[in-house]
Motif scaffolding. Structure first.
Motif, PDB file in Angstrom:
ATOM      1  N   ASN A 432      13.949  38.423 -13.664  1.00 39.62           N
ATOM      2  CA  ASN A 432      12.538  37.809 -14.074  1.00 39.62           C
ATOM      3  C   ASN A 432      11.449  38.734 -13.716  1.00 39.62           C
ATOM      4  O   ASN A 432      10.291  38.450 -13.957  1.00 39.62           O
ATOM      5  CB  ASN A 432      12.335  36.460 -13.227  1.00 39.62           C
ATOM      6  N   LEU A 433      11.474  39.538 -12.890  1.00 41.21           N
ATOM      7  CA  LEU A 433      10.417  40.610 -12.364  1.00 41.21           C
ATOM      8  C   LEU A 433      10.413  41.541 -13.361  1.00 41.21           C
ATOM      9  O   LEU A 433       9.362  42.247 -13.620  1.00 41.21           O
ATOM     10  CB  LEU A 433      10.829  40.944 -10.958  1.00 41.21           C
ATOM     11  N   TRP A 434      11.561  42.107 -13.997  1.00 38.76           N
ATOM     12  CA  TRP A 434      11.589  43.083 -15.059  1.00 38.76           C
ATOM     13  C   TRP A 434      12.100  42.389 -16.424  1.00 38.76           C
ATOM     14  O   TRP A 434      13.379  42.444 -16.527  1.00 38.76           O
ATOM     15  CB  TRP A 434      12.330  44.226 -14.572  1.00 38.76           C
ATOM     16  N   PRO A 435      11.408  41.765 -17.095  1.00 40.37           N
ATOM     17  CA  PRO A 435      11.872  40.960 -18.251  1.00 40.37           C
ATOM     18  C   PRO A 435      12.708  41.977 -19.171  1.00 40.37           C
ATOM     19  O   PRO A 435      12.253  42.954 -19.627  1.00 40.37           O
ATOM     20  CB  PRO A 435      10.801  40.348 -19.077  1.00 40.37           C
ATOM     21  N   GLY A 436      13.976  41.700 -19.720  1.00 37.69           N
ATOM     22  CA  GLY A 436      14.744  42.514 -20.436  1.00 37.69           C
ATOM     23  C   GLY A 436      15.798  43.116 -19.872  1.00 37.69           C
ATOM     24  O   GLY A 436      16.721  43.912 -20.487  1.00 37.69           O
ATOM     25  N   ALA A 437      16.034  43.101 -18.204  1.00 38.92           N
ATOM     26  CA  ALA A 437      16.885  43.560 -17.543  1.00 38.92           C
ATOM     27  C   ALA A 437      17.957  42.489 -17.453  1.00 38.92           C
ATOM     28  O   ALA A 437      17.833  41.376 -17.097  1.00 38.92           O
ATOM     29  CB  ALA A 437      16.544  44.069 -16.275  1.00 38.92           C
ATOM     30  N   TYR A 438      19.121  42.736 -17.695  1.00 39.98           N
ATOM     31  CA  TYR A 438      20.515  41.805 -17.807  1.00 39.98           C
ATOM     32  C   TYR A 438      21.617  42.707 -17.103  1.00 39.98           C
ATOM     33  O   TYR A 438      21.718  43.830 -17.039  1.00 39.98           O
ATOM     34  CB  TYR A 438      20.876  41.451 -19.123  1.00 39.98           C
ATOM     35  N   TRP A 453       9.934  46.161 -23.275  1.00 38.99           N
ATOM     36  CA  TRP A 453       8.804  47.014 -23.480  1.00 38.99           C
ATOM     37  C   TRP A 453       8.606  48.021 -22.104  1.00 38.99           C
ATOM     38  O   TRP A 453       7.675  48.489 -22.117  1.00 38.99           O
ATOM     39  CB  TRP A 453       7.618  46.008 -23.632  1.00 38.99           C
ATOM     40  N   GLY A 454       9.448  47.792 -21.044  1.00 37.97           N
ATOM     41  CA  GLY A 454       9.170  48.605 -19.941  1.00 37.97           C
ATOM     42  C   GLY A 454       7.856  48.167 -19.070  1.00 37.97           C
ATOM     43  O   GLY A 454       7.576  49.009 -18.432  1.00 37.97           O
ATOM     44  N   LEU A 455       7.758  47.058 -19.203  1.00 37.74           N
ATOM     45  CA  LEU A 455       6.702  46.419 -17.992  1.00 37.74           C
ATOM     46  C   LEU A 455       7.146  45.361 -17.294  1.00 37.74           C
ATOM     47  O   LEU A 455       7.995  44.730 -17.565  1.00 37.74           O
ATOM     48  CB  LEU A 455       5.412  45.684 -19.224  1.00 37.74           C
ATOM     49  N   LYS A 456       6.580  45.296 -15.949  1.00 32.99           N
ATOM     50  CA  LYS A 456       6.956  44.498 -15.027  1.00 32.99           C
ATOM     51  C   LYS A 456       6.101  43.191 -15.022  1.00 32.99           C
ATOM     52  O   LYS A 456       4.973  43.179 -15.539  1.00 32.99           O
ATOM     53  CB  LYS A 456       6.852  45.129 -13.587  1.00 32.99           C
ATOM     54  N   PHE A 457       6.701  42.072 -14.693  1.00 29.05           N
ATOM     55  CA  PHE A 457       5.978  40.856 -14.605  1.00 29.05           C
ATOM     56  C   PHE A 457       4.899  40.662 -13.447  1.00 29.05           C
ATOM     57  O   PHE A 457       5.196  41.153 -12.464  1.00 29.05           O
ATOM     58  CB  PHE A 457       7.208  39.787 -14.375  1.00 29.05           C
ATOM     59  N   ALA A 458       3.644  40.456 -14.276  1.00 25.59           N
ATOM     60  CA  ALA A 458       2.596  40.732 -13.223  1.00 25.59           C
ATOM     61  C   ALA A 458       2.040  39.216 -12.695  1.00 25.59           C
ATOM     62  O   ALA A 458       1.119  39.162 -11.921  1.00 25.59           O
ATOM     63  CB  ALA A 458       1.457  41.398 -13.963  1.00 25.59           C
ATOM     64  N   GLY A 459       2.743  38.307 -12.828  1.00 24.76           N
ATOM     65  CA  GLY A 459       2.459  37.003 -12.225  1.00 24.76           C
ATOM     66  C   GLY A 459       1.405  36.170 -13.147  1.00 24.76           C
ATOM     67  O   GLY A 459       1.793  36.486 -14.417  1.00 24.76           O
TER      68      GLY A 459
END
Length: 520
Positions: A432-438, A453-459
């Motif tokens: 959930n911190l790095w959407p797209g990582a499984y 997209w290579g972006l971290k979840f920012a809250g």
């Protein structure tokens, strides 16, 4: 009457001759004239005698003209350029061409290939609800095989796919067989900024000595980690589509990782694209992509508990936080899928944590070279008191249950691929911190992959970094405040007052001298 009609007839004949000459004038483009064209069109009309000739006279004119131009120029339309999809298909056809050699060589190559079973990985990812599809997975497998044939890699796998606004990146993670590959490259990069000759360095120092020197000392630069260590442990290759050329990404520096933590930029799909952001990023999109890959790998590369173990020789000599290598556990029997889907304690990180310095191993920037040790004892005691504390991150093989969450969002979500047929299901983990990582695990098999997209979840909301406050002006005072120039009257009045004060001083001194003489 006859004498009057003769000039009129002559005039009409002259006009008709001029008009005919005008109609016989050839065109500069087609080299045809109007007179011959009308004659051919009327001949065609008389021969064919079509109905409603006035409605088709324009088409007949075009047919006559087209028939005369067939021998001189082509009337075929220019072929349109091949679409991008066709060009890509032509390049991907090369992936399906089998190389030379007998069948025995092919079998040996398949057995010794460093590639995993991509077809099996794709099938299990499909069970987890993610993946590239069977057709694209096959093309990616052939593209990875092409990469392995061109690079001396001991291990290679599909790291994932990063999306972009203009194009996407297929990312492959590899590790070279020959250790000299990384050592030679690192030596060449470190040697770029060194002086060529000692004489040149001495000459530069001599010139600088004649100029004033600034007392400003820039903050020390955090050195980057060498190849095969830390954030540069693996080498990454990217390509736009399967069948295109693989491009090797450069090594990442701590400065780039630190800057990537403060910005959020979508990728464009062009490695040479500049990164326009604040704070400024030291590099182009290739460097930014490499920094994001390092961050994603450090936070999302996980494995089942017990699959890896530390080497026995290093267990007694090194501390737990300093361990940076491990090996597969031959006695690992696997963890039941329901247990892995319920508890995060059954998953561990097998990639080193990145510290705030942008490195996996902390380095002391307060250390000075041996030339600077000629200072007083008090300063040495002060330096010892101000020695920074080493930063230590979570050690390797730390359970996922100890991961920190952002606001109220848990760091991981786990589930089973199927609750109807649980005996054939696999455990699926989503970051959930790095959407797209499984990640998935089934018995002794597991794999990590990233599609995003290579972006971290920012809250709740992303707040960009504000620019630094401008420096304040120097405190004003009478010592540094510039005074106004006096006028002419003020200068004269001041001069007169000073002369009067000087005259009074002389009189006072004269009176004092007379009193002293009288006393004597």
């Amino acid at each position: 009457m006859e004498s009057e009609g003769a000039p009129l007839n002559n005039q009409r004949e002259q006009t008709s001759i001029c008009f005919k000459a005008f109609m016989l004038k050839n065109s500069t483009q087609s080299n045809l004239n109007l007179y011959d064209h009308f004659a051919r069109v009327l001949t065609k009309v008389m021969d064919e005698r079509p109905e409603n000739v006035v409605d088709v006279i324009e088409d007949m004119s075009h047919e006559v003209k087209r028939g005369l131009l067939l021998d001189k120029q082509s009337t075929l339309r220019d072929l349109p350029p091949s679409p991008a999809a066709q060009l890509l298909a032509e390049q991907q056809m090369l992936l399906f061409s089998r190389g030379g050699g007998d069948d025995g060589d092919q079998e040996t190559e398949i057995v010794e290939t460093p590639l995993p079973n991509v077809s099996e990985v794709g099938f299990l990812l499909e069970q987890a609800g993610v993946g590239l599809g069977r057709e694209e997975t096959l093309r990616v497998f052939l593209a990875l095989k092409q990469l392995v044939n061109s690079q001396p890699l001991a291990r290679c796998r599909l790291w994932g796919k990063i999306l972009g606004t203009e194009g996407n990146y297929l990312v492959a993670e590899g590790e070279y067989r020959d250790e000299e590959e990384g050592i030679n490259e690192e030596t060449a990069e470190d040697a770029e900024g060194e002086p060529r000759d000692d004489d040149e360095e001495a000459e530069v120092v001599e010139v600088i000595d004649t100029l004033p020197r600034s007392t400003f000392k820039p903050p020390p630069v955090v050195p980057k980690e060498y190849n095969r260590t830390g954030v540069n442990k693996f080498t990454y290759f990217v390509c736009r589509e399967s069948g295109l050329r693989w491009m090797r990404l450069p090594t990442v520096t701590p400065t780039q990782i630190t800057a990537a933590r403060h910005i959020r930029k979508f990728f464009t799909g062009r490695l040479d694209a500049p990164i326009v952001s604040y704070p400024p990023f030291p590099g182009n999109e290739a460097n930014y992509l490499r920094a994001q890959i390092a961050r994603i790998s450090a936070g999302t590369q996980v494995s089942p508990l017990g699959f890896y173990q530390f080497e026995e020789e290093e267990g007694e000599e090194e501390e737990e936080g300093a361990r940076d290598s491990f090996e597969e556990n031959p006695d690992f029997e696997g963890i039941p899928v329901p247990e892995m889907a319920e508890s995060l304690s059954t998953w561990v990180h097998h990639v080193q944590h990145i510290l705030q310095q942008g490195r996996c191993v902390w380095v002391n920037l307060a250390e000075k070279p041996e030339d600077d040790f000629e200072e007083e004892a008090d300063e040495e005691v002060k330096e010892e008191a101000d020695e920074p504390e080493p930063e230590v991150g979570p050690p390797l093989l730390t359970p996922l249950s100890e991961d920190a969450e952002i606001t109220t969002t848990p760091p991981w979500s786990s589930k089973m691929s199927s609750t109807l047929i649980s005996q054939f299901a696999i455990a699926v983990l989503r970051s959930n911190l790095w959407p797209g990582a499984y990640a998935y695990a089934s018995g002794k098999k597991f794999e990590n992959i990233y599609f995003g997209w290579g972006l971290k979840f920012a809250g709740e909301a992303y707040t960009p970094t504000f620019p630094t406050m401008p420096q304040r002006e120097y405190t004003s005072g009478p010592e540094i405040t510039e005074a106004l120039d006096p006028s002419l009257e003020e200068e004269q009045a001041l001069k007169a007052a000073m002369e009067e004060q000087k005259a009074n001083q002389y009189e006072t001194e004269g009176l004092g001298g007379d009193e002293e003489e009288d006393d004597d």
